[in-house]
Design an enzyme around this catalytic site. Structure first.
Site, PDB file in Angstrom:
ATOM      1  N   CYS A 342       0.825  -1.211   0.000  1.00 40.49           N
ATOM      2  CA  CYS A 342       0.000   0.000   0.000  1.00 40.49           C
ATOM      3  C   CYS A 342       0.858   1.260   0.000  1.00 40.49           C
ATOM      4  O   CYS A 342       1.374   1.658   1.048  1.00 40.49           O
ATOM      5  CB  CYS A 342      -0.942   0.002   1.205  1.00 40.49           C
ATOM      6  SG  CYS A 342      -2.055   1.422   1.229  1.00 40.49           S
ATOM      7  N   CYS A 345      -0.586   4.022   2.427  1.00 35.48           N
ATOM      8  CA  CYS A 345      -0.402   3.788   3.869  1.00 35.48           C
ATOM      9  C   CYS A 345       1.063   3.904   4.270  1.00 35.48           C
ATOM     10  O   CYS A 345       1.402   4.580   5.246  1.00 35.48           O
ATOM     11  CB  CYS A 345      -0.920   2.396   4.240  1.00 35.48           C
ATOM     12  SG  CYS A 345      -2.681   2.148   3.950  1.00 35.48           S
ATOM     13  N   ASP A 346       1.916   3.220   3.530  1.00 39.57           N
ATOM     14  CA  ASP A 346       3.312   3.065   3.958  1.00 39.57           C
ATOM     15  C   ASP A 346       4.274   4.019   3.267  1.00 39.57           C
ATOM     16  O   ASP A 346       5.433   4.126   3.669  1.00 39.57           O
ATOM     17  CB  ASP A 346       3.768   1.624   3.710  1.00 39.57           C
ATOM     18  CG  ASP A 346       2.955   0.615   4.510  1.00 39.57           C
ATOM     19  OD1 ASP A 346       2.428   1.009   5.559  1.00 39.57           O
ATOM     20  OD2 ASP A 346       2.835  -0.541   4.074  1.00 39.57           O
TER      21      ASP A 346
END
Length: 521
Positions: A342, A345-346
């Site tokens: 992701c 997200c990351d």
């Protein structure tokens, strides 16, 4: 400083606070501490029930939201903005006495926890999966003060992330040990803390009356199927670990007709509102593990994880897909320690670092474009000779100064130092073996259908459920829709239509079955 529009929205809900609340702040002279102080004082200025005080803590900036005179509270380390702003406001309301919205059996299970525990959630403020975990653990700690919870933003406390070798969010630590990584619901977390489904919840699920239509899944196809079935005045249930599915792992959505552009969380909020408006019975935090054969009463039994049994006259399967893995040496070892899926997200955890994106389709190129705004260098690695992405995306990628594309490259091994990713080994069709020095690898090579749990009686096509033009599967009364089916194109707008089509197919099946007749209306 918060904009007036946001402050007006907060002011509208702040009146729900019943008990005095304090922001116990620990600040230094950094810009982040200044921002945190300004936000907290702005919020406190909206209500006489909120005060700001000083409290020493090892993390600066950080603050506790605490019910005055009690040990009920939560802590946040960082600036409470981005995707966690709603978590901050919700925690403020709940600490202030506004009840946690959860099933009675879940709340009972939380109150039964008798072992003290310290949870720390490590997040990024652009992560779409993190708020679910943060809000769940906040709720648990507010209901049961034996549980303590702190949220830590990686953008502010990157040195702490470095020390713990964290390269994926959300990561939850319990008493200093990794408890979970990735998305999780309140029900899943409570079940894991309590080591299984509570007896009360199991009893309640087993006692549910049969559904006319039971939808399995939480994405756009499942939501559309549930709503369209409910519009036919049928008794509809929806079983999903969370509503939204992979939409929550997307960036801004720009190809959903009638909407110029929409953020994933806003679209999912609309889905949830639709389900509430049509009184769909939602069963969250669990998954269906097996579908049995129709019994003598014409009901299909469905077994959940944890052993509950639900019954339905028709079923609509909308279980979507999961990210495809590289299946090479080192991938499992460094999963969530540099190997991730992701970028939204990351991505912030790899600011000013070297990363690779694996794949050549639209999702891979979009990921590389997004990461280029954060990373020092982004390398797109594709097995094919030419990228399969849309030309407009390819042109946008190649115009960026810190990106490059390596084609005809077969990845063979993820390299690391025992703690985190350090590189990738690949073979070029022309020049042989190479090693690329990297800090992170984002895998974007497609998806696989979530169908491995289905009975053999449901016919599959290359792992995807074969459906006809009404969404019917090979088993009468069982329908399917969305990315888990053999529908050729995987798009939100197509999944929405397919979900509606399958629900209407289920309705047509029901009204043509004499055995159901008077049971439906």
């Amino acid at each position: 400083m918060l904009e007036e529009k946001i402050l007006d929205q907060v002011k509208q809900v702040i009146g729900l606070i019943k008990y005095p609340v304090e922001f116990a702040t620990s600040l230094d002279y950094s810009e982040q501490s200044k921002q945190t102080s300004e936000i907290l004082h702005q919020i406190a200025g909206l209500s006489e029930n909120i005060q700001v005080k000083w409290e020493e803590n090892k993390r600066k900036p950080s603050f506790a939201i605490r019910r005055v005179g009690t040990d009920i509270g939560v802590r946040f380390a960082g600036v409470p903005t981005g995707t966690e702003f709603n978590s901050f406001v919700l925690a403020l309301l709940q600490v202030g006495g506004h009840p946690v919205k959860a099933d009675a059996d879940i709340i009972a299970a939380i109150k039964e926890i008798d072992e003290p525990a310290e949870f720390t959630s490590y997040v990024s403020l652009s992560c779409m999966n993190c708020p679910d975990v943060v809000q769940a653990l906040n709720a648990i700690s507010i209901i049961n003060p034996l549980i303590k919870h702190t949220t830590v933003d990686g953008g502010t406390f990157w040195e702490e992330f470095e020390h713990l070798h964290l390269q994926s969010v959300p990561t939850v630590m319990k008493n200093g040990e990794v408890f979970s990584q990735g998305r999780a619901t309140l029900e899943q977390i409570v079940s894991k803390i309590g080591r299984g489904m509570t007896g009360l919840r199991l009893k309640r699920l087993n006692a549910l009356d049969p559904f006319d239509v039971l939808v399995i899944g939480g994405g756009p196809a499942a939501t559309a199927a549930a709503v369209y079935a409910a519009r036919k005045q049928l008794r509809v249930g929806l079983v999903a670990d969370r509503v939204g599915g992979q939409i929550l792992e997307s960036g801004q959505i720009e190809n959903l007709i009638t909407l110029e552009r929409v953020q994933p969380e806003d679209l999912v909020s609309t889905f949830k509102a639709n389900l509430r408006d049509y009184a769909v019975h939602q069963i969250g935090g669990i998954r269906i593990e097996a579908i049995g054969e129709r019994d003598k009463d014409g009901l299909v039994p469905l077994t959940t994880e944890g052993g509950a049994c639900l019954r339905a006259r028709t079923v609509v399967i909308c279980t979507g897909t999961s990210f495809k893995r590289l299946d090479i040496s080192g991938e499992d070892q460094y999963l969530n320690r540099g190997v991730t899926f992701c970028p939204h997200c990351d991505g912030p955890l790899f600011a000013d670092r070297r990363v690779a994106v694996m794949g050549g389709g639209n999702s891979a190129v979009e990921a590389a474009i997004d990461l280029a705004a954060l990373a020092r260098e982004v390398t797109l690695i594709d097995l094919a000779e030419q990228l399969q992405a849309d030309k407009v995306l390819e042109d946008r990628l190649t115009a960026l100064p810190n990106t490059r594309v390596i084609s005809s490259a077969n990845a063979t091994r993820v390299l690391g130092d025992g703690h985190r990713v350090t590189g990738l080994e690949y073979i070029d069709a022309q020049s042989g073996k190479h090693v690329l020095d990297l800090d992170g690898i984002f895998v974007q090579i497609g998806s696989i259908p979530n169908t491995d749990w289905l009975p053999e009686t449901i016919e599959l096509e290359n792992g995807y459920i074969r459906v006809d033009n009404q969404g019917a599967t090979s088993v009468p009364g069982i329908f399917a829709a969305g990315d888990c089916t053999n529908t050729p194109h995987k798009q939100i707008v197509i999944a929405l239509g397919a979900g509606a089509n399958a629900a209407l197919g289920a309705f047509n099946y029901l009204i043509r079955c004499p055995q159901y007749g008077d049971q439906l209306f």
